[in-house]
Design a protein around this motif. Structure first.
Motif, PDB file in Angstrom:
ATOM      1  N   ILE A   1      10.902  54.024  18.658  1.00 44.91           N
ATOM      2  CA  ILE A   1      10.408  55.146  19.594  1.00 44.91           C
ATOM      3  C   ILE A   1      11.127  55.971  19.887  1.00 44.91           C
ATOM      4  O   ILE A   1      10.875  57.338  20.392  1.00 44.91           O
ATOM      5  CB  ILE A   1       9.376  54.198  20.692  1.00 44.91           C
ATOM      6  CG1 ILE A   1       8.056  54.022  20.154  1.00 44.91           C
ATOM      7  CG2 ILE A   1       9.144  55.477  21.764  1.00 44.91           C
ATOM      8  CD1 ILE A   1       7.385  52.850  21.010  1.00 44.91           C
TER       9      ILE A   1
ATOM     10  N   LYS B   1       3.401  60.100  24.451  1.00 39.97           N
ATOM     11  CA  LYS B   1       1.791  61.017  24.445  1.00 39.97           C
ATOM     12  C   LYS B   1       1.959  62.271  25.583  1.00 39.97           C
ATOM     13  O   LYS B   1       1.246  63.213  24.499  1.00 39.97           O
ATOM     14  CB  LYS B   1       0.913  59.722  23.894  1.00 39.97           C
ATOM     15  CG  LYS B   1       0.956  59.110  23.017  1.00 39.97           C
ATOM     16  CD  LYS B   1      -0.251  58.188  23.497  1.00 39.97           C
ATOM     17  CE  LYS B   1      -0.688  57.559  21.941  1.00 39.97           C
ATOM     18  NZ  LYS B   1      -1.608  56.348  21.973  1.00 39.97           N
TER      19      LYS B   1
ATOM     20  N   SER C   1       4.945  54.257  24.489  1.00 34.53           N
ATOM     21  CA  SER C   1       4.077  55.446  23.334  1.00 34.53           C
ATOM     22  C   SER C   1       2.941  56.468  24.497  1.00 34.53           C
ATOM     23  O   SER C   1       3.196  57.169  24.040  1.00 34.53           O
ATOM     24  CB  SER C   1       3.230  54.240  22.675  1.00 34.53           C
ATOM     25  OG  SER C   1       3.776  53.505  21.444  1.00 34.53           O
ATOM     26  N   THR C   2       2.821  55.514  25.113  1.00 29.65           N
ATOM     27  CA  THR C   2       2.091  56.608  26.416  1.00 29.65           C
ATOM     28  C   THR C   2       2.755  57.374  27.042  1.00 29.65           C
ATOM     29  O   THR C   2       1.809  58.579  26.995  1.00 29.65           O
ATOM     30  CB  THR C   2       1.605  55.138  27.907  1.00 29.65           C
ATOM     31  OG1 THR C   2       0.823  54.646  27.506  1.00 29.65           O
ATOM     32  CG2 THR C   2       0.233  56.285  28.503  1.00 29.65           C
TER      33      THR C   2
ATOM     34  N   THR D   1       5.779  48.340  24.747  1.00 31.28           N
ATOM     35  CA  THR D   1       6.043  49.420  23.310  1.00 31.28           C
ATOM     36  C   THR D   1       4.874  50.306  23.802  1.00 31.28           C
ATOM     37  O   THR D   1       5.129  52.153  23.601  1.00 31.28           O
ATOM     38  CB  THR D   1       6.014  49.110  22.363  1.00 31.28           C
ATOM     39  OG1 THR D   1       4.878  48.408  21.787  1.00 31.28           O
ATOM     40  CG2 THR D   1       7.123  48.473  21.819  1.00 31.28           C
ATOM     41  N   THR D   2       3.629  50.348  23.883  1.00 29.02           N
ATOM     42  CA  THR D   2       2.742  51.009  24.716  1.00 29.02           C
ATOM     43  C   THR D   2       2.808  52.069  25.807  1.00 29.02           C
ATOM     44  O   THR D   2       2.329  52.735  25.758  1.00 29.02           O
ATOM     45  CB  THR D   2       1.654  50.196  24.947  1.00 29.02           C
ATOM     46  OG1 THR D   2       0.592  49.004  23.726  1.00 29.02           O
ATOM     47  CG2 THR D   2       0.210  50.942  25.425  1.00 29.02           C
TER      48      THR D   2
ATOM     49  N   TYR E   1      10.211  48.374  16.729  1.00 27.87           N
ATOM     50  CA  TYR E   1       9.521  49.328  16.806  1.00 27.87           C
ATOM     51  C   TYR E   1       9.859  49.970  17.856  1.00 27.87           C
ATOM     52  O   TYR E   1       9.997  51.159  17.618  1.00 27.87           O
ATOM     53  CB  TYR E   1       7.904  48.915  17.129  1.00 27.87           C
ATOM     54  CG  TYR E   1       6.439  49.905  17.436  1.00 27.87           C
ATOM     55  CD1 TYR E   1       6.518  50.727  16.134  1.00 27.87           C
ATOM     56  CD2 TYR E   1       6.266  49.711  18.305  1.00 27.87           C
ATOM     57  CE1 TYR E   1       5.469  52.072  16.600  1.00 27.87           C
ATOM     58  CE2 TYR E   1       5.193  51.357  18.943  1.00 27.87           C
ATOM     59  CZ  TYR E   1       5.100  51.690  17.790  1.00 27.87           C
ATOM     60  OH  TYR E   1       3.947  52.380  17.685  1.00 27.87           O
TER      61      TYR E   1
END
Length: 605
Positions: free
Chosen positions: A122, A94, A90-91, A86-87, A118
């Motif tokens: 996203i 962004k 998310s990156t 998920t990181t 989660y």
């Protein structure tokens, strides 16, 4: 995708609460990549094994790095944990590569990579940011079918998606249905999303009613929701209502913040209520609410638009004394103010100081300065700035080209203007209606009337809908180039195109008719004008009187001079000069002398 996406969401929720989720949300509503994979719904919370590998995100500088890292993560054994995946997603989000994030999400599911609520949120957010909320709803269906429970973030994101996709009614319905069916407890973010979304869609009354309805529930709006409502009221010109809501908010024990105050100040500045602005600034000091750069920018911009550049300079000094650094928006407003005032030396001085203060000019900065030079007839200075734009790493936009082309045409440099328009097309900078109006005006000024008529038709062929300004430009050119008959035809066609002639357009044609001696036709057009609800103004009467006096038709001009007196209109400089010439030729005309006295502008008296 069904146009009633919000309705589909509500139906999906209803089926879920009844335990009757339809299988249809798991199939053909998703884009092609989703057809290739089956959803893997392993319970990763209970899976045991060796420690998860560490993943280094410091190597991710662009989207290609993110994709390479993703491929490496898929090969790792054991696989990285859900938070790591998920990181990564998310990156990528962004970086604003939403389609890439969705492709990664799809491949995660194909390769049995772990997912959770989660991860789904996203994916839903990406579809919403791409204005494809319908596909986001399909992800919601898959979540239900796969045993995952959507949370307040899921539904808040979908509500935001409906607003972004201009489905305002559906967004409001979805929010209210969540409350009625008690699907989830709305949080402050969701409430703000709905109030702000309604206000930005100019649905002020529904937003106002919803805010007051929430006040009676346990989901009380916070200062951010009130601030959004106050901002919506101010932007709709309802400043007194905004002030009243501010008073009600504080009475409930909710203190305003700088965002609240900025909205009020902007609203008051927009309607020129400077005393009230000073009161709000004073109250901010009393409440220990510190002004920010936005507060000062609002004041600088408002003063400059009012022509009060000295007051704007004082605000800038106050800003620096409070250790708040001006940003490029501050400088742009100040430069625009000096340009409007015609003080190009001061505008250039501010422009030169931008770099000294550690900032870089934006394209807006260059556009303002170029426009100022063009209006002063300093086309060479404007052209130097135009060339400097690309050297500074900026890109010309439509306004840049419009400004420069208009400036060239005003200096009778028609060939250069058209050459620049061709360059605009080569650079794939899209012309707008203002561009076409400028080009049409250039053809008319260059007496290329047949080409102007052809150009108008080519505009329509390209799907550009001419405005009343476009037709006004054409009619003005036709009148000035002796094509009065064609001008009348264009005038008569306007109602069939859904446009009403303005007083300026009537002035062009009526003035031409009087100059040609077609007085009866001109008088009939004046009657038609007033019957159509277009009231004559001072400019029209001055044009009529000037046309008649130049034809030595004083007796015909007298009735119009009398009407000017009755309507409270004043004579302009040209009319007054012609009347004085008439009086010198007939010094005993006491009636004309008295009329002249009445027509002298009041500010001179």
């Amino acid at each position: 995708m069904s146009r009633k996406a919000g309705g589909s969401a509500i139906e999906l929720i209803r089926r879920r609460t009844a335990g009757k989720l339809s299988h249809e949300f798991g199939k053909s509503t998703l884009p092609r990549p989703f057809f290739r994979s089956n959803l893997h719904t392993l319970d990763h919370k209970n899976r045991r094994g060796s420690p998860k590998p560490r993943v280094d995100f410091s190597c991710v500088n662009d989207v290609d790095d993110a994709i390479c890292l993703f491929r490496e993560m898929l090969r790792m054994r054991p696989q990285p944990s859900i938070p790591v995946y998920t990181t990564l997603l998310s990156t990528i989000v962004k970086m604003k590569h939403h389609s890439v994030a969705l492709s990664v999400f799809d491949e995660m599911r194909q390769k049995s990579a772990p997912v959770n609520e989660y991860t789904f949120n996203i994916a839903i957010n990406c579809y919403c940011l791409l204005n494809r909320v319908g596909f986001g709803l399909s992800i919601l269906g898959i979540m239900f079918k796969s045993g995952y429970e959507p949370d307040v973030t899921t539904f808040g994101t979908l509500i935001k998606g409906h607003f972004l996709d201009d489905k305002v009614v559906e967004a409001e319905k979805l929010f209210k249905k969540l409350l009625v069916l008690k699907i989830c407890e709305p949080n402050d973010v969701m409430i703000l999303t709905v109030i702000n979304g309604l206000c930005k869609a100019r649905q002020i009354l529904p937003a106002f009613e919803l805010l007051h309805a929430l006040e009676k529930t346990k989901w009380k709006p916070n200062v951010k929701a009130y601030s959004a409502m106050i901002d919506g009221l101010c932007k709709s010109g309802m400043v007194d209502d905004a002030l009243q809501l501010l008073s009600q908010m504080t009475a409930k024990g909710i203190s305003p913040n700088v965002v609240t105050c900025n909205s009020i100040i902007q609203g008051l500045c927009d309607v020129g209520r400077w005393e009230d602005v000073r009161d709000v600034l004073h109250e901010m000091t009393n409440l220990n609410i510190s002004k920010d750069v936005y507060t000062f920018n609002i004041l600088v911009d408002a003063y400059c638009k009012e022509g009060r550049v000295k007051d704007a300079e004082d605000v800038l000094q106050d800003m620096m004394q409070q250790n708040i650094s001006p940003d490029i928006i501050t400088y742009n407003a100040l430069i625009e103010g000096y340009c409007v005032a015609g003080n190009m030396s001061k505008a250039k001085e501010v422009f030169n100081s931008i770099g000294e203060n550690g900032l870089k000019p934006s394209i807006i900065t260059y556009n303002s300065l170029m426009d100022g030079y063009c209006k002063k007839g300093k086309i060479e200075e404007a052209w130097c700035l135009f060339l400097e734009v690309t050297r500074k790493g900026l890109k010309h936009n439509t306004i840049t080209y419009n400004t420069m082309i208009h400036g060239l045409f005003n200096k009778d440099k028609f060939a250069e203007g058209w050459k620049l328009f061709k360059d605009m097309e080569v650079q794939q900078v899209h012309p707008d209606l203002f561009t076409y109006n400028i080009l049409l005006d250039g053809l008319c000024k260059n007496r290329e009337i047949d080409e102007a008529l052809t150009f108008l038709h080519s505009m329509e062929d390209k799907g550009i809908i001419p405005s009343i300004i476009t037709y006004g430009t054409l009619i003005d050119g036709l009148c000035k180039n002796g094509k009065l008959e064609v001008a009348r035809d264009v005038l008569n066609e306007l109602p069939s195109r859904g446009l009403q002639p303005t007083v300026r357009i009537y002035t062009m044609i009526v003035g031409s008719l009087f100059r040609e001696g077609s007085m009866e036709e001109a008088k009939l057009l004046l009657v038609k004008m007033e019957e159509g609800g277009c009231a004559p103004d001072s400019c029209l009467y001055n044009v009529i009187v000037q046309s008649l006096l130049r034809r030595n038709e004083l007796s015909e001009a007298i009735p119009f001079l009398e009407e000017m007196c009755e309507r409270g209109f004043s004579a302009d400089v040209t009319t007054m000069s012609l009347l004085i010439d008439e009086l010198q030729g007939d010094r005993e005309n006491l009636m004309l002398l008295e009329m002249i006295k009445k027509l002298v502008p009041k500010d001179i008296m």
